[in-house]
Scaffold this motif. Sequence first.
Motif, PDB file in Angstrom:
ATOM      1  N   ALA A  84     -84.897  69.729-102.761  1.00 48.97           N
ATOM      2  CA  ALA A  84     -85.097  70.777-101.747  1.00 48.97           C
ATOM      3  C   ALA A  84     -84.465  70.387-100.419  1.00 48.97           C
ATOM      4  O   ALA A  84     -84.882  70.872 -99.365  1.00 48.97           O
ATOM      5  CB  ALA A  84     -86.588  71.083-101.567  1.00 48.97           C
ATOM      6  N   SER A  97     -81.072  72.318-103.619  1.00 48.20           N
ATOM      7  CA  SER A  97     -82.128  73.338-103.605  1.00 48.20           C
ATOM      8  C   SER A  97     -81.719  74.445-104.560  1.00 48.20           C
ATOM      9  O   SER A  97     -80.631  75.014-104.433  1.00 48.20           O
ATOM     10  CB  SER A  97     -82.309  73.903-102.188  1.00 48.20           C
ATOM     11  OG  SER A  97     -82.638  72.878-101.272  1.00 48.20           O
ATOM     12  N   ASP A 122     -83.800  77.294-105.677  1.00 47.88           N
ATOM     13  CA  ASP A 122     -84.624  78.491-105.752  1.00 47.88           C
ATOM     14  C   ASP A 122     -83.761  79.715-106.019  1.00 47.88           C
ATOM     15  O   ASP A 122     -84.093  80.561-106.855  1.00 47.88           O
ATOM     16  CB  ASP A 122     -85.411  78.677-104.457  1.00 47.88           C
ATOM     17  CG  ASP A 122     -86.468  77.610-104.273  1.00 47.88           C
ATOM     18  OD1 ASP A 122     -87.227  77.365-105.228  1.00 47.88           O
ATOM     19  OD2 ASP A 122     -86.535  77.019-103.191  1.00 47.88           O
ATOM     20  N   ASN A 144     -94.278  70.327 -99.878  1.00 50.75           N
ATOM     21  CA  ASN A 144     -93.759  69.107-100.499  1.00 50.75           C
ATOM     22  C   ASN A 144     -94.836  68.515-101.399  1.00 50.75           C
ATOM     23  O   ASN A 144     -95.668  67.737-100.947  1.00 50.75           O
ATOM     24  CB  ASN A 144     -93.343  68.099 -99.426  1.00 50.75           C
ATOM     25  CG  ASN A 144     -92.669  66.881-100.001  1.00 50.75           C
ATOM     26  OD1 ASN A 144     -92.129  66.935-101.104  1.00 50.75           O
ATOM     27  ND2 ASN A 144     -92.690  65.790 -99.269  1.00 50.75           N
ATOM     28  N   GLU A 173     -88.404  73.254 -96.373  1.00 52.83           N
ATOM     29  CA  GLU A 173     -89.438  73.526 -97.369  1.00 52.83           C
ATOM     30  C   GLU A 173     -90.735  72.827 -96.969  1.00 52.83           C
ATOM     31  O   GLU A 173     -90.790  71.609 -96.826  1.00 52.83           O
ATOM     32  CB  GLU A 173     -88.983  73.043 -98.745  1.00 52.83           C
ATOM     33  CG  GLU A 173     -90.024  73.145 -99.837  1.00 52.83           C
ATOM     34  CD  GLU A 173     -90.524  74.543-100.038  1.00 52.83           C
ATOM     35  OE1 GLU A 173     -91.754  74.748 -99.892  1.00 52.83           O
ATOM     36  OE2 GLU A 173     -89.704  75.437-100.306  1.00 52.83           O
ATOM     37  N   CYS A 181     -91.011  73.959-107.165  1.00 53.88           N
ATOM     38  CA  CYS A 181     -90.094  72.920-107.654  1.00 53.88           C
ATOM     39  C   CYS A 181     -90.055  72.932-109.191  1.00 53.88           C
ATOM     40  O   CYS A 181     -91.120  73.073-109.814  1.00 53.88           O
ATOM     41  CB  CYS A 181     -90.561  71.568-107.122  1.00 53.88           C
ATOM     42  SG  CYS A 181     -89.493  70.179-107.551  1.00 53.88           S
ATOM     43  N   THR A 231     -93.165  67.585 -94.999  1.00 52.68           N
ATOM     44  CA  THR A 231     -92.343  68.628 -95.594  1.00 52.68           C
ATOM     45  C   THR A 231     -91.327  67.963 -96.513  1.00 52.68           C
ATOM     46  O   THR A 231     -91.222  66.737 -96.572  1.00 52.68           O
ATOM     47  CB  THR A 231     -91.584  69.418 -94.518  1.00 52.68           C
ATOM     48  OG1 THR A 231     -90.608  68.556 -93.894  1.00 52.68           O
ATOM     49  CG2 THR A 231     -92.516  69.980 -93.465  1.00 52.68           C
TER      50      THR A 231
END
Length: 467
Positions: A306, A380, A382, A120, A117, A445, A140
């Motif tokens: 993440a 993570s 998503d 950040n 990801e 996030c 990151t």
Amino acid sequence: MTLSRIKGMRGFLASSVGVTCAAALALPLALPTPAQAGPSAGTSEAAVPGSTRSLPLVPLTGTRSAAHAQGLTRRDVRPFSLVGVIWDDPSSELHGRVQVRTRATGTGHWSGWQDVETHNTHGPDPDTAEGESARMHGSTAPLWVGDSDGVEVRVEAQSDDRTTTPGESPLPKGLHLELVDPGAGPADGVQDGLRAGANTLGEPAPDAPEDDSIARTGLQSGESFATSVANADVAPLGATEIPALSKSRTELEYSAAHPDEQRAKPYVGARPHIVTRRGWGADESLRESGFVYTKKVKAAFVHHTASGNNYSCSQAPSVIRSIYRYHVKSSGWRDIGYNFLVDKCGNIYEGRAGGVTKAVMGAHTLGFNSNSMGIAVIGSFDSSKPPAAAVTGIAKLTAWKLGLFGANPRGKTYLKSGGGNLYRKGKNVRLNVISGHRDGFATDCPGQKLYGKLGSARKAAARYQGR
């Protein structure tokens, strides 16, 4: 130790110098719940503190443009478990894609390409000592890859990026690959007690440290001692865990700490079980000395790390040690950015040092670190659904910690922006008391799937408070 002595020490213990001088005052410590005391004083600290290796990235040949792609070809490296990419200017963004491949230690097996990801958006607030530190880097998110001894990385700029002049790389300057070895965990059985669905650790030992037990608890360094004393109101010196309390006992503890309040019964949830920094093996020599506090905790921001979901709950302390080292040694922050972390099994961990009951200033939501706390679920989310245990962990933690400061988990509050990409500096922003990171900063996030569970967490937290 009596409550009045503990309260009187708080201001004095804000710096490590004060803590060192206060050693005689801090002992002996009384157990809040003798039957649930932490591991015995004879346990030893981690033998291996861990390490960070930083490798400069170079232009990659065979691509459309060397200026648009940097990386490293396959190579053998010292063992590591977490990776990330950093660059010189913390105000610059990496517009592009970062991918890594790793080789599992001792197997010769290489993983497929994994995305890191790049956005950040955690970090210390602007115009703070931490935010203006010369040690700060752009970075990151970190990615947990497990025990590895080989690595390959490629960083490619967005193909449609036309913001740079001819011959100038669209990638930020000073790109480095960070390889983090978390080191060995505490040799006290804490990690063995972390298991799926537990939300508790192994069987605790019955006795607290005695008044001559500084060395016996392994708290030889000033910063280790300071970190432990910061939790003196809830745990004995050297504790690896803060025991859970029933709601009634939590309310009694709250009332004793707030004798001037006339409210008959506070809205505060039962104190959950919390693994301390010593419990997950924090090397206190890494962070900056002393602690930074704000006035209160008016809101909680929920994050995901993440860092991927490929970890077991027994590995969570190793993941946290890696993130801690990445935040401090690679990103240049004073300490780990989050105030608390929650693993996929719902286990709760103390994050930034300074005391779990206090308003410790973190580096989690750029522009809104004052008067708030940051809770990161390890993983993570998503596209992956957060485990129910993790959402319950958020609810229990917020019901307790927000309750200590009189905040309603289902309510709204105002926070003043310190500056960010959503709100200008100085603007008073109305936010949910339990918000997602994206509510204060333009970011994905805590991931769409976790963000969608915050309503459930708010309702549960309010119910745990008795509202």
